[in-house]
Design a protein around this motif. Structure first.
Motif, PDB file in Angstrom:
ATOM      1  N   GLY A 204       0.602  -1.402   0.063  1.00  0.00           N
ATOM      2  CA  GLY A 204      -0.047   0.060  -0.106  1.00  0.00           C
ATOM      3  C   GLY A 204       0.702   1.330   0.086  1.00  0.00           C
ATOM      4  N   LYS A 205       2.070   1.208  -0.108  1.00  0.00           N
ATOM      5  CA  LYS A 205       2.947   2.294  -0.269  1.00  0.00           C
ATOM      6  C   LYS A 205       2.637   3.145  -1.481  1.00  0.00           C
ATOM      7  CE  LYS A 205       7.855   3.572  -0.049  1.00  0.00           C
ATOM      8  NZ  LYS A 205       9.206   3.402   0.087  1.00  0.00           N
ATOM      9  N   TYR A 206       2.555   2.522  -2.736  1.00  0.00           N
ATOM     10  CA  TYR A 206       2.432   3.444  -3.833  1.00  0.00           C
ATOM     11  C   TYR A 206       0.839   3.810  -4.274  1.00  0.00           C
ATOM     12  CZ  TYR A 206       7.224   1.875  -5.466  1.00  0.00           C
ATOM     13  OH  TYR A 206       8.525   1.581  -5.491  1.00  0.00           O
ATOM     14  N   PHE A 207      -0.145   3.129  -3.603  1.00  0.00           N
ATOM     15  CA  PHE A 207      -1.658   3.112  -3.983  1.00  0.00           C
ATOM     16  C   PHE A 207      -2.212   2.544  -2.747  1.00  0.00           C
ATOM     17  CE2 PHE A 207      -0.388   0.008  -6.847  1.00  0.00           C
ATOM     18  CZ  PHE A 207      -1.002  -1.028  -6.658  1.00  0.00           C
ATOM     19  N   PRO A 208      -3.357   2.806  -2.544  1.00  0.00           N
ATOM     20  CA  PRO A 208      -4.322   2.097  -1.488  1.00  0.00           C
ATOM     21  C   PRO A 208      -4.680   0.832  -1.919  1.00  0.00           C
ATOM     22  CG  PRO A 208      -5.101   4.412  -1.444  1.00  0.00           C
ATOM     23  CD  PRO A 208      -4.014   4.393  -2.434  1.00  0.00           C
ATOM     24  N   LEU A 209      -4.702  -0.206  -1.305  1.00  0.00           N
ATOM     25  CA  LEU A 209      -5.214  -1.275  -1.910  1.00  0.00           C
ATOM     26  C   LEU A 209      -6.608  -1.397  -2.353  1.00  0.00           C
ATOM     27  CD1 LEU A 209      -3.020  -3.667   0.596  1.00  0.00           C
ATOM     28  CD2 LEU A 209      -2.548  -3.107  -1.597  1.00  0.00           C
ATOM     29  N   THR A 210      -7.338  -0.545  -1.843  1.00  0.00           N
ATOM     30  CA  THR A 210      -8.849  -0.536  -2.272  1.00  0.00           C
ATOM     31  C   THR A 210      -8.899  -0.182  -3.971  1.00  0.00           C
ATOM     32  OG1 THR A 210      -8.810   1.732  -1.401  1.00  0.00           O
ATOM     33  CG2 THR A 210      -9.752   0.177  -0.167  1.00  0.00           C
ATOM     34  N   PHE A 220      -4.543 -10.704  -1.323  1.00  0.00           N
ATOM     35  CA  PHE A 220      -3.397  -9.789  -0.719  1.00  0.00           C
ATOM     36  C   PHE A 220      -3.577  -9.565   0.498  1.00  0.00           C
ATOM     37  CE2 PHE A 220      -2.124  -7.616  -4.932  1.00  0.00           C
ATOM     38  CZ  PHE A 220      -1.703  -8.919  -5.554  1.00  0.00           C
ATOM     39  N   LEU A 221      -4.653  -9.638   1.223  1.00  0.00           N
ATOM     40  CA  LEU A 221      -4.960  -9.545   2.519  1.00  0.00           C
ATOM     41  C   LEU A 221      -4.620 -10.543   3.478  1.00  0.00           C
ATOM     42  CD1 LEU A 221      -8.449  -7.836   2.745  1.00  0.00           C
ATOM     43  CD2 LEU A 221      -6.168  -6.662   2.677  1.00  0.00           C
ATOM     44  N   TYR A 222      -4.144 -11.771   3.032  1.00  0.00           N
ATOM     45  CA  TYR A 222      -3.505 -12.731   3.687  1.00  0.00           C
ATOM     46  C   TYR A 222      -2.089 -12.739   3.690  1.00  0.00           C
ATOM     47  CZ  TYR A 222      -8.260 -15.254   3.551  1.00  0.00           C
ATOM     48  OH  TYR A 222      -9.407 -15.504   3.635  1.00  0.00           O
ATOM     49  N   LEU A 223      -1.415 -11.737   2.876  1.00  0.00           N
ATOM     50  CA  LEU A 223      -0.125 -11.791   2.801  1.00  0.00           C
ATOM     51  C   LEU A 223       0.571 -10.986   3.851  1.00  0.00           C
ATOM     52  CD1 LEU A 223       0.473 -11.670  -1.127  1.00  0.00           C
ATOM     53  CD2 LEU A 223       0.851 -13.527   0.632  1.00  0.00           C
ATOM     54  N   PRO A 224       1.580 -11.014   4.400  1.00  0.00           N
ATOM     55  CA  PRO A 224       2.125 -10.092   5.370  1.00  0.00           C
ATOM     56  C   PRO A 224       2.560  -8.736   5.075  1.00  0.00           C
ATOM     57  CG  PRO A 224       4.078 -11.325   4.567  1.00  0.00           C
ATOM     58  CD  PRO A 224       2.659 -11.935   3.996  1.00  0.00           C
ATOM     59  N   PHE A 225       2.539  -8.225   3.792  1.00  0.00           N
ATOM     60  CA  PHE A 225       3.045  -7.318   3.228  1.00  0.00           C
ATOM     61  C   PHE A 225       1.876  -6.057   3.312  1.00  0.00           C
ATOM     62  CE2 PHE A 225       4.646 -10.572   0.027  1.00  0.00           C
ATOM     63  CZ  PHE A 225       5.786 -10.733   0.590  1.00  0.00           C
ATOM     64  N   GLN A 226       0.751  -6.416   3.327  1.00  0.00           N
ATOM     65  CA  GLN A 226      -0.346  -5.442   3.543  1.00  0.00           C
ATOM     66  C   GLN A 226      -0.330  -4.854   4.921  1.00  0.00           C
ATOM     67  OE1 GLN A 226      -2.860  -6.020   5.859  1.00  0.00           O
ATOM     68  NE2 GLN A 226      -2.071  -8.197   6.091  1.00  0.00           N
ATOM     69  N   ALA A 227       0.318  -5.309   5.940  1.00  0.00           N
ATOM     70  CA  ALA A 227       0.455  -5.001   7.242  1.00  0.00           C
ATOM     71  C   ALA A 227       1.288  -3.553   7.360  1.00  0.00           C
ATOM     72  CB  ALA A 227       0.930  -6.033   8.062  1.00  0.00           C
ATOM     73  N   ILE A 228       2.250  -3.446   6.336  1.00  0.00           N
ATOM     74  CA  ILE A 228       3.362  -2.767   6.395  1.00  0.00           C
ATOM     75  C   ILE A 228       2.869  -0.992   6.250  1.00  0.00           C
ATOM     76  CG2 ILE A 228       5.682  -1.899   5.544  1.00  0.00           C
ATOM     77  CD1 ILE A 228       6.171  -4.675   4.610  1.00  0.00           C
ATOM     78  N   PHE A 229       1.983  -0.798   5.284  1.00  0.00           N
ATOM     79  CA  PHE A 229       1.627   0.447   5.212  1.00  0.00           C
ATOM     80  C   PHE A 229      -0.123   0.328   5.292  1.00  0.00           C
ATOM     81  CE2 PHE A 229       5.644   1.479   3.331  1.00  0.00           C
ATOM     82  CZ  PHE A 229       6.002   2.770   3.869  1.00  0.00           C
ATOM     83  N   SER A 230      -0.628  -0.376   4.475  1.00  0.00           N
ATOM     84  CA  SER A 230      -2.129  -0.391   4.465  1.00  0.00           C
ATOM     85  C   SER A 230      -2.964  -0.762   5.800  1.00  0.00           C
ATOM     86  CB  SER A 230      -2.501  -1.608   3.465  1.00  0.00           C
ATOM     87  OG  SER A 230      -3.933  -1.639   3.359  1.00  0.00           O
ATOM     88  N   ALA A 231      -2.533  -1.411   6.693  1.00  0.00           N
ATOM     89  CA  ALA A 231      -3.146  -1.863   7.874  1.00  0.00           C
ATOM     90  C   ALA A 231      -3.014  -0.635   9.030  1.00  0.00           C
ATOM     91  CB  ALA A 231      -2.596  -3.032   8.469  1.00  0.00           C
ATOM     92  N   PRO A 232      -1.979  -0.149   9.090  1.00  0.00           N
ATOM     93  CA  PRO A 232      -1.966   0.994  10.115  1.00  0.00           C
ATOM     94  C   PRO A 232      -2.762   2.158   9.668  1.00  0.00           C
ATOM     95  CG  PRO A 232       0.305   0.669   9.187  1.00  0.00           C
ATOM     96  CD  PRO A 232      -0.554  -0.512   8.903  1.00  0.00           C
ATOM     97  N   ILE A 233      -2.673   2.498   8.302  1.00  0.00           N
ATOM     98  CA  ILE A 233      -3.375   3.691   7.817  1.00  0.00           C
ATOM     99  C   ILE A 233      -4.865   3.418   7.801  1.00  0.00           C
ATOM    100  CG2 ILE A 233      -3.527   5.142   5.930  1.00  0.00           C
ATOM    101  CD1 ILE A 233      -0.579   4.643   5.119  1.00  0.00           C
ATOM    102  N   GLU A 234      -5.048   2.222   7.589  1.00  0.00           N
ATOM    103  CA  GLU A 234      -6.489   1.869   7.627  1.00  0.00           C
ATOM    104  C   GLU A 234      -7.169   2.115   8.810  1.00  0.00           C
ATOM    105  OE1 GLU A 234      -9.970  -1.705   6.466  1.00  0.00           O
ATOM    106  OE2 GLU A 234      -7.603  -2.098   6.527  1.00  0.00           O
ATOM    107  N   VAL A 235      -6.320   1.788  10.022  1.00  0.00           N
ATOM    108  CA  VAL A 235      -7.045   1.959  11.323  1.00  0.00           C
ATOM    109  C   VAL A 235      -7.043   3.513  11.593  1.00  0.00           C
ATOM    110  CG1 VAL A 235      -6.291   2.313  13.776  1.00  0.00           C
ATOM    111  CG2 VAL A 235      -5.755   0.195  12.466  1.00  0.00           C
ATOM    112  N   LEU A 236      -6.294   4.167  10.882  1.00  0.00           N
ATOM    113  CA  LEU A 236      -6.300   5.971  11.090  1.00  0.00           C
ATOM    114  C   LEU A 236      -7.518   6.422  10.170  1.00  0.00           C
ATOM    115  CD1 LEU A 236      -2.706   7.504  10.504  1.00  0.00           C
ATOM    116  CD2 LEU A 236      -4.125   7.444  12.699  1.00  0.00           C
ATOM    117  N   LEU A 237      -7.810   5.862   9.197  1.00  0.00           N
ATOM    118  CA  LEU A 237      -8.794   6.294   8.115  1.00  0.00           C
ATOM    119  C   LEU A 237     -10.283   5.870   8.575  1.00  0.00           C
ATOM    120  CD1 LEU A 237      -7.306   6.055   4.688  1.00  0.00           C
ATOM    121  CD2 LEU A 237      -7.312   7.893   6.194  1.00  0.00           C
ATOM    122  N   THR A 238     -10.406   4.617   9.099  1.00  0.00           N
ATOM    123  CA  THR A 238     -11.619   4.241   9.658  1.00  0.00           C
ATOM    124  C   THR A 238     -12.021   5.005  10.899  1.00  0.00           C
ATOM    125  OG1 THR A 238     -11.160   1.893   9.030  1.00  0.00           O
ATOM    126  CG2 THR A 238     -12.820   2.171  10.426  1.00  0.00           C
TER     127      THR A 238
END
Length: 279
Positions: A204-210, A220-238
């Protein structure tokens, strides 16, 4: 050539004061090179300006894109730029060089955990960028007129902190595993480059996974990579914490544990076959 007969164990994280001093020393070094910090700030502000102006233009044609409002998208990229220094604590090249040129022997003789020692040094150097987040928020508010206060609330703080720790541990473990390939491979350049590109795309560094189709994003949500940028930023946006966010954070905590365990296992195997030139 002398074989390394050091115990190939991944020492527990004891002697925390040594790691704190290592982090502090790295921060002091960064402060001495203030020009580099200023140039880094300018680079970040230029990059943020280009990205925000681009999305402001895009949102002239639509109110919501990929489930994100204009404010969400602006906040997303500000968070990416602000968190990048802490999620890019990469030491794969340093570790590879230490393995190949025999410099790892020095650290193996010390009563420290090399993994946590190198992490502390990188994190200490990155802490100077704590100034970046509030500056980017103020700049984004000035440039776009968007208020970001709605994204910060006390009830989300703990979950965001856990998500950020997960992100740091996972990104750090992946980088360290790349460096550990030096125990078995002569050159990790291509692998390291491909890995960085793939992680940047899937984290999610280059673009939101949405932006991705739902069927692909679900995998992709099953892979660990989404935890790096996408997951913490999703917490902020939700707007509010829900069970989905809690479960995703717990799932990523499992990934952080598994990858750190893999680092421990790979380190043990690599060190047991490590050889350094003596003389």
């Amino acid at each position: 050539t002398l074989s390394c007969n050091y115990k190939a164990r991944f020492k527990p994280m004891r002697n925390s004061l040594a790691y704190f001093r290592a982090a502090l020393l790295s921060l002091q070094v960064e402060l001495q090179f203030r020009t580099n910090f200023i140039l880094g700030l300018l680079r970040s502000f230029v990059s943020v300006t280009v990205m925000l102006l681009l999305w402001l233009k895009v949102y002239d044609q639509a109110d919501i894109i990929a489930g994100l409002t204009q404010a969400d998208m602006v906040a997303y990229y500000i968070a990416v730029f602000a968190l990048s220094p802490f999620l890019n604590l990469e030491t794969d090249w340093d570790l590879w060089a230490a393995i190949k040129y025999g410099k790892l022997s020095h650290y193996l003789l010390l009563p420290i955990n090399y993994y946590w020692y190198s992490t502390a040094r990188k994190f200490g150097a990155a802490t100077i960028n704590l100034l970046l987040f509030p500056l980017l928020l103020l700049y984004g508010r000035w440039l776009t007129g968007i208020s970001f206060s709605a994204y910060f609330s006390a009830h989300k703080f703990f979950l965001f902190l856990v998500a950020l720790i997960n992100a740091t541990l996972i990104a750090r473990a992946i980088s360290f595993l790349r460096g550990l390939l030096g125990f078995w491979l002569e050159d990790v350049g291509l692998i390291s480059w491909l890995d960085r590109v793939i992680i940047s795309l899937l984290s999610g560094k280059y673009f939101p996974l949405t932006f991705l189709p739902l069927s692909i994003r679900a995998w992709f949500l099953y892979l660990p990579f989404q935890a790096i940028f996408s997951a913490p930023i999703e917490v902020l946006l939700t707007p509010a914490v829900d069970i989905r966010l809690v479960m995703r954070t717990a799932y990523n905590s499992l990934w952080a544990f598994l990858l750190t365990s893999l680092v421990k296992y790979s380190w043990s195997k690599g060190v047991s076959k490590y050889q350094a030139a003596g003389g």
